[in-house]
Write a protein that holds these residues in place. Structure first.
Motif, PDB file in Angstrom:
ATOM      1  N   ILE A  61      16.022  -0.039  -7.519  1.00 23.05           N
ATOM      2  CA  ILE A  61      14.841  -0.546  -6.845  1.00 23.05           C
ATOM      3  C   ILE A  61      14.054   1.031  -6.493  1.00 23.05           C
ATOM      4  O   ILE A  61      14.551   1.777  -5.591  1.00 23.05           O
ATOM      5  CB  ILE A  61      15.193  -1.222  -5.316  1.00 23.05           C
ATOM      6  CG1 ILE A  61      15.907  -2.206  -5.954  1.00 23.05           C
ATOM      7  CG2 ILE A  61      13.900  -1.353  -4.944  1.00 23.05           C
ATOM      8  CD1 ILE A  61      16.406  -3.170  -4.449  1.00 23.05           C
ATOM      9  N   PRO A  62      12.782   1.182  -6.946  1.00 17.35           N
ATOM     10  CA  PRO A  62      11.958   2.305  -6.405  1.00 17.35           C
ATOM     11  C   PRO A  62      11.619   2.470  -5.277  1.00 17.35           C
ATOM     12  O   PRO A  62      11.772   1.583  -4.406  1.00 17.35           O
ATOM     13  CB  PRO A  62      10.531   1.891  -7.325  1.00 17.35           C
ATOM     14  CG  PRO A  62      10.892   0.966  -8.058  1.00 17.35           C
ATOM     15  CD  PRO A  62      12.128   0.199  -7.616  1.00 17.35           C
ATOM     16  N   SER A  63      11.446   3.830  -4.593  1.00 19.56           N
ATOM     17  CA  SER A  63      11.339   3.963  -3.321  1.00 19.56           C
ATOM     18  C   SER A  63       9.898   3.506  -3.362  1.00 19.56           C
ATOM     19  O   SER A  63       8.754   3.135  -3.950  1.00 19.56           O
ATOM     20  CB  SER A  63      10.991   5.326  -2.987  1.00 19.56           C
ATOM     21  OG  SER A  63       9.655   6.057  -3.749  1.00 19.56           O
ATOM     22  N   LEU A  64       9.599   2.818  -1.945  1.00 20.87           N
ATOM     23  CA  LEU A  64       8.255   2.170  -1.600  1.00 20.87           C
ATOM     24  C   LEU A  64       7.238   3.038  -1.583  1.00 20.87           C
ATOM     25  O   LEU A  64       6.048   2.688  -2.282  1.00 20.87           O
ATOM     26  CB  LEU A  64       8.123   1.303  -0.117  1.00 20.87           C
ATOM     27  CG  LEU A  64       7.190   0.573   0.185  1.00 20.87           C
ATOM     28  CD1 LEU A  64       7.106  -0.630  -0.782  1.00 20.87           C
ATOM     29  CD2 LEU A  64       7.446   0.070   1.621  1.00 20.87           C
ATOM     30  N   GLU A  65       7.191   4.063  -1.377  1.00 18.03           N
ATOM     31  CA  GLU A  65       6.276   5.398  -1.522  1.00 18.03           C
ATOM     32  C   GLU A  65       5.788   5.359  -2.891  1.00 18.03           C
ATOM     33  O   GLU A  65       4.711   5.658  -3.260  1.00 18.03           O
ATOM     34  CB  GLU A  65       6.772   6.556  -0.852  1.00 18.03           C
ATOM     35  CG  GLU A  65       6.972   6.696   0.766  1.00 18.03           C
ATOM     36  CD  GLU A  65       8.289   5.877   1.096  1.00 18.03           C
ATOM     37  OE1 GLU A  65       8.389   5.362   2.216  1.00 18.03           O
ATOM     38  OE2 GLU A  65       9.049   5.723   0.244  1.00 18.03           O
ATOM     39  N   ASP A  66       6.697   5.662  -3.997  1.00 21.82           N
ATOM     40  CA  ASP A  66       6.512   5.685  -5.206  1.00 21.82           C
ATOM     41  C   ASP A  66       5.818   4.414  -5.643  1.00 21.82           C
ATOM     42  O   ASP A  66       4.869   4.517  -6.597  1.00 21.82           O
ATOM     43  CB  ASP A  66       7.938   5.956  -5.950  1.00 21.82           C
ATOM     44  CG  ASP A  66       8.411   7.414  -5.805  1.00 21.82           C
ATOM     45  OD1 ASP A  66       7.431   8.320  -5.325  1.00 21.82           O
ATOM     46  OD2 ASP A  66       9.436   7.649  -6.343  1.00 21.82           O
ATOM     47  N   THR A  67       6.369   3.146  -5.355  1.00 25.80           N
ATOM     48  CA  THR A  67       5.816   2.035  -5.778  1.00 25.80           C
ATOM     49  C   THR A  67       4.264   1.983  -5.546  1.00 25.80           C
ATOM     50  O   THR A  67       3.183   1.746  -6.309  1.00 25.80           O
ATOM     51  CB  THR A  67       6.338   0.928  -5.145  1.00 25.80           C
ATOM     52  OG1 THR A  67       7.540   0.550  -5.860  1.00 25.80           O
ATOM     53  CG2 THR A  67       5.533  -0.482  -5.484  1.00 25.80           C
ATOM     54  N   ILE A  68       3.937   2.267  -4.259  1.00 28.15           N
ATOM     55  CA  ILE A  68       2.426   2.544  -3.820  1.00 28.15           C
ATOM     56  C   ILE A  68       1.502   3.334  -4.481  1.00 28.15           C
ATOM     57  O   ILE A  68       0.515   3.259  -4.852  1.00 28.15           O
ATOM     58  CB  ILE A  68       2.512   2.243  -2.224  1.00 28.15           C
ATOM     59  CG1 ILE A  68       2.994   1.374  -1.401  1.00 28.15           C
ATOM     60  CG2 ILE A  68       0.901   2.622  -1.727  1.00 28.15           C
ATOM     61  CD1 ILE A  68       2.699  -0.184  -1.844  1.00 28.15           C
ATOM     62  N   ARG A  69       2.346   4.339  -4.662  1.00 28.41           N
ATOM     63  CA  ARG A  69       1.468   5.597  -5.378  1.00 28.41           C
ATOM     64  C   ARG A  69       1.302   5.169  -6.615  1.00 28.41           C
ATOM     65  O   ARG A  69       0.064   5.356  -7.207  1.00 28.41           O
ATOM     66  CB  ARG A  69       2.463   6.984  -5.288  1.00 28.41           C
ATOM     67  CG  ARG A  69       1.965   7.987  -6.145  1.00 28.41           C
ATOM     68  CD  ARG A  69       2.716   9.241  -6.085  1.00 28.41           C
ATOM     69  NE  ARG A  69       4.016   8.997  -6.388  1.00 28.41           N
ATOM     70  CZ  ARG A  69       4.709   8.854  -7.901  1.00 28.41           C
ATOM     71  NH1 ARG A  69       3.772   9.172  -8.876  1.00 28.41           N
ATOM     72  NH2 ARG A  69       5.798   8.731  -7.892  1.00 28.41           N
ATOM     73  N   ARG A  70       2.341   4.447  -7.651  1.00 27.68           N
ATOM     74  CA  ARG A  70       1.964   4.129  -8.885  1.00 27.68           C
ATOM     75  C   ARG A  70       0.975   3.012  -8.868  1.00 27.68           C
ATOM     76  O   ARG A  70       0.129   2.897  -9.867  1.00 27.68           O
ATOM     77  CB  ARG A  70       3.390   3.781  -9.533  1.00 27.68           C
ATOM     78  CG  ARG A  70       4.202   4.945  -9.751  1.00 27.68           C
ATOM     79  CD  ARG A  70       5.587   4.466 -10.182  1.00 27.68           C
ATOM     80  NE  ARG A  70       6.492   5.602 -10.271  1.00 27.68           N
ATOM     81  CZ  ARG A  70       7.702   5.779 -10.049  1.00 27.68           C
ATOM     82  NH1 ARG A  70       8.305   4.844  -9.415  1.00 27.68           N
ATOM     83  NH2 ARG A  70       8.406   6.797 -10.251  1.00 27.68           N
ATOM     84  N   TYR A  71       1.032   2.052  -7.914  1.00 30.98           N
ATOM     85  CA  TYR A  71       0.054   0.977  -7.937  1.00 30.98           C
ATOM     86  C   TYR A  71      -1.249   1.405  -7.740  1.00 30.98           C
ATOM     87  O   TYR A  71      -2.264   1.126  -8.495  1.00 30.98           O
ATOM     88  CB  TYR A  71       0.506   0.305  -6.920  1.00 30.98           C
ATOM     89  CG  TYR A  71      -0.400  -1.137  -6.302  1.00 30.98           C
ATOM     90  CD1 TYR A  71      -0.729  -2.116  -7.284  1.00 30.98           C
ATOM     91  CD2 TYR A  71      -1.111  -1.124  -5.239  1.00 30.98           C
ATOM     92  CE1 TYR A  71      -1.528  -3.006  -7.301  1.00 30.98           C
ATOM     93  CE2 TYR A  71      -2.120  -1.954  -4.997  1.00 30.98           C
ATOM     94  CZ  TYR A  71      -2.170  -3.191  -5.736  1.00 30.98           C
ATOM     95  OH  TYR A  71      -3.112  -4.131  -5.565  1.00 30.98           O
ATOM     96  N   LEU A  72      -1.532   2.347  -6.711  1.00 28.94           N
ATOM     97  CA  LEU A  72      -2.750   2.967  -6.505  1.00 28.94           C
ATOM     98  C   LEU A  72      -3.356   3.975  -7.621  1.00 28.94           C
ATOM     99  O   LEU A  72      -4.627   3.715  -8.095  1.00 28.94           O
ATOM    100  CB  LEU A  72      -2.925   3.806  -5.324  1.00 28.94           C
ATOM    101  CG  LEU A  72      -2.756   3.019  -4.130  1.00 28.94           C
ATOM    102  CD1 LEU A  72      -2.709   3.944  -2.838  1.00 28.94           C
ATOM    103  CD2 LEU A  72      -3.991   1.921  -3.914  1.00 28.94           C
TER     104      LEU A  72
END
Length: 664
Positions: A61-72
């Motif tokens: 499960i990716p870190s939440l910070e990485d997911t939001i960074r990639r999403y943006l």
């Protein structure tokens, strides 16, 4: 859908199913093989088929910070500055509040379910809960290349060989003798008999690590057990997957009629190929007219309506016949029509006429009058990795070790007794339902247009010489093509397998990036304003970033599945969703106007699927050594012919720059 999660990828380019056999069961299964005919198995792997399954790494499960960074980062290419500020604010608030809590709950749930992946159950639920028709919306197709020996493309000969090779694959798999699916980065070390003899003695709980030490990556094979004797059963609200490995019979469809006969005997052996040939010849010569109410078309209907009518069928005394269909090893569709060209093949293999198909089977092999062949598969049980392996093995076996040839004589057996044509009791309500299903089917498929492109100026070899990723360049051509046609950058989906992990499914690569947007505008909107060197630098930037996205996705480090799983978890708990999920930008990035998927295989001629949204394109493509092919579909909202012209122009411009020349 989407199709072709097809490979781990050219450079690192799924789950569920039945429990694999235990090690002790495989030991028992291996006994006595010395006395069996060599025609029973494709091969006898030194390493047991499921040897690596127990020690496969778990999908991270990716870190939440990485997911939001990639999403943006993915949203940046799709939004103007004001829209992006709004989305960024929502995403950061989600990260620091609601999302933080959901992520923690998801991680805890994952730790308590170490036998599977965090995406497996939600992904099954997503597919099985969908109520739309599975035709066009979910089922893809992959067509076989013709047999290199033209005389073996005779419909009867090829059908017989395909059936025999498919049974051999099934038997090899179930006996644990099928070579494990492994992605070899250094085949000289890992794809050798010496290494295999060594690794087979390493306990299954450690075997993955042994492969990893020599740069080999075993892939999840849990889906393989849904390949055979399996069917998606329609139910109100949510369908179910049915598998009965005791089934020994083949389901054959021709002219909308359904026939069954055994292809495995009582001892579990392949029925003699000459007998299978005789039975298929009997079916092909049967003069029974097409039924006025072909039952198969119901499998193309809305799932709740099909579930309702199936209950009516069972109540009318058709339960046993339906069970025979559901438990068949697979479905063979024999079409009386010859194919005119690639476009005709694509339409026929993707949807056909609706009457000579049972779309709910885990997979169907379609074989036309002129020997064209394809696999059409139901998508909920698994992804392209298992189906592509099956197709590759069938093609290799039928072309290298065919069990019948054009001079083979069918066995002198009583096929009229061995082959049973299924009969159904259809009352007026069911007949009306079939009539409406046919109308709905024809309305849907009449809106679909398919066109193809073959770009012959260059391919994989030329791009690799310039150290450019072939996949990145073709994806850039799609971005440039859409910009040229419509003047904008839109949400784009590229499927990537996460089969390197236990019960992995797919992750999304997001090919529309700030890099591709800048590069596409330079080529399309600013011709002559940049030198060949500047444009080549931009191509390199796109290539490197796309390569990074691809590796991240293959390693389970995208953002789409993580956000999906958190939303699913919140919904399952009855929690109100954060505003991130109602943001128009989130809706837009999941409205995939360009839905793309790739594969290149010596067995496969074409792959295809319908758009996933009404105003989208369904883009199947392959990058070959010296040419590039695309097979693209659209509905009336888009002009697929014009799009492909724009893609072709984009590829011309790209290869002009790759050759060191300027574009005007």
């Amino acid at each position: 859908m989407n199709l072709l999660s097809m490979q781990l990828s050219a450079s690192l380019r799924k789950s569920g199913g039945l429990a694999p056999p235990t090690a002790s069961a495989l030991v028992i299964a291996r006994r006595g093989y010395k006395n069996e005919s060599p025609s029973e198995y494709l091969h006898r792997s030194i390493v047991p088929s499921m040897h690596y399954q127990k020690s496969l790494p778990r999908l991270p499960i990716p870190s939440l910070e990485d997911t939001i960074r990639r999403y943006l980062a993915a949203q940046r290419a799709l939004l103007d500055d004001e829209q992006f500020r709004t989305t960024e604010s929502l995403a950061k608030d989600f990260q620091n509040s609601f999302g933080k809590k959901l992520h923690g709950e998801l991680v805890a749930l994952d730790k308590n379910n170490k036998h599977t992946s965090y995406i497996s159950a939600p992904w099954f639920d997503m597919y099985l809960s969908a109520r739309e028709s599975i035709v066009l919306n979910f089922n893809p197709f992959m067509s076989f290349n013709p047999d290199p020996k033209p005389e073996y493309n005779d419909q009867l000969v090829r059908a017989t060989n395909v059936v025999c090779s498919t049974v051999r694959f099934m038997k090899t798999l179930r006996a644990g003798l099928l070579e494990p699916e492994v992605f070899h980065l250094n085949p000289a070390k890992s794809d050798t008999d010496g290494f295999k003899k060594l690794i087979r003695w390493v306990p299954s709980s450690l075997s993955w690590y042994g492969a990893y030490m020599v740069n080999a990556y075993p892939l999840d094979m849990s889906q393989y057990y849904r390949l055979f004797n399996s069917t998606r059963i329609p139910r109100q609200g949510k369908d179910e997957l049915f598998t009965d490995q005791k089934g020994r019979h083949l389901l054959v469809m021709r002219n909308g009629n359904m026939y069954v006969f055994d292809i495995v005997d009582g001892d579990g052996n392949l029925v003699k190929p000459a007998e299978i040939q005789s039975h298929l010849k009997y079916v092909l010569s049967d003069q029974t007219p097409a039924p006025a109410f072909p039952l198969g078309v119901l499998t193309s209907e809305n799932r709740d309506e099909w579930a309702r009518l199936r209950d009516k069928l069972v109540a009318a005394g058709n339960g046993d016949a339906l069970e025979v269909i559901d438990s068949a090893v697979f479905c063979l569709c024999l079409d009386d029509e010859a194919m005119r060209d690639h476009i005709h093949i694509s339409h026929n293999m993707l949807h056909g006429d609706g009457c000579n198909r049972w779309y709910d089977k885990s997979f169907s092999v379609i074989l036309t009058k002129d020997g064209q062949a394809a696999i059409n598969f139901e998508h909920s049980w698994g992804d392209g990795v298992a189906v592509l392996r099956l197709q590759n093995e069938i093609f290799k076996d039928t072309t290298e070790k065919p069990l019948v040839n054009p001079n083979s004589v069918p066995a002198s057996v009583d096929s009229a007794s061995a082959v049973r044509r299924l009969q159904f009791n259809l009352d007026s309500e069911i007949q009306n339902g079939i009539g409406k299903a046919r109308e709905n089917f024809h309305t849907a498929v009449s809106k679909l247009t398919i066109d193809a492109l073959e770009f012959k100026r260059g391919g994989k070899e030329q791009l690799k010489r310039k150290k450019l990723s072939p996949d990145a360049i073709v994806q850039l051509a799609f971005q440039m093509g859409f910009l040229r046609q419509h003047g904008q950058t839109v949400a784009t989906y590229e499927s990537c397998s996460t089969a390197a992990f236990k019960h992995g499914r797919t992750e999304t690569i997001r090919p529309a990036t700030a890099h591709t947007k800048r590069c596409a505008h330079a080529f399309v909107c600013q011709p002559g304003q940049h030198s060949a060197e500047q444009l080549l630098d931009m191509l390199n930037e796109c290539s490197k970033y796309h390569g990074q996205l691809t590796k991240e996705a293959a390693m389970g480090q995208g953002f789409d599945r993580h956000l999906f799983a958190m939303r699913y978890l919140a919904n399952s708990k009855g929690q109100a969703l954060h505003d991130l999920y109602s943001d128009p930008a989130y809706t837009a990035i999941n409205h995939n106007i360009l839905s793309t998927s790739t594969l290149t295989s010596p067995a496969v001629n074409l792959g295809g699927f319908a758009p996933v949204v009404p105003d989208g394109f369904g883009v199947g493509y392959g990058v070959h050594d010296n040419w590039i092919g695309c097979n693209v579909s659209s509905y009336p909202a888009r002009n697929v012919h014009e799009f492909l012209q724009c893609v072709h122009k984009s590829l011309e411009d790209i290869f002009t720059v790759v050759e060191g020349k300027s574009i005007g």
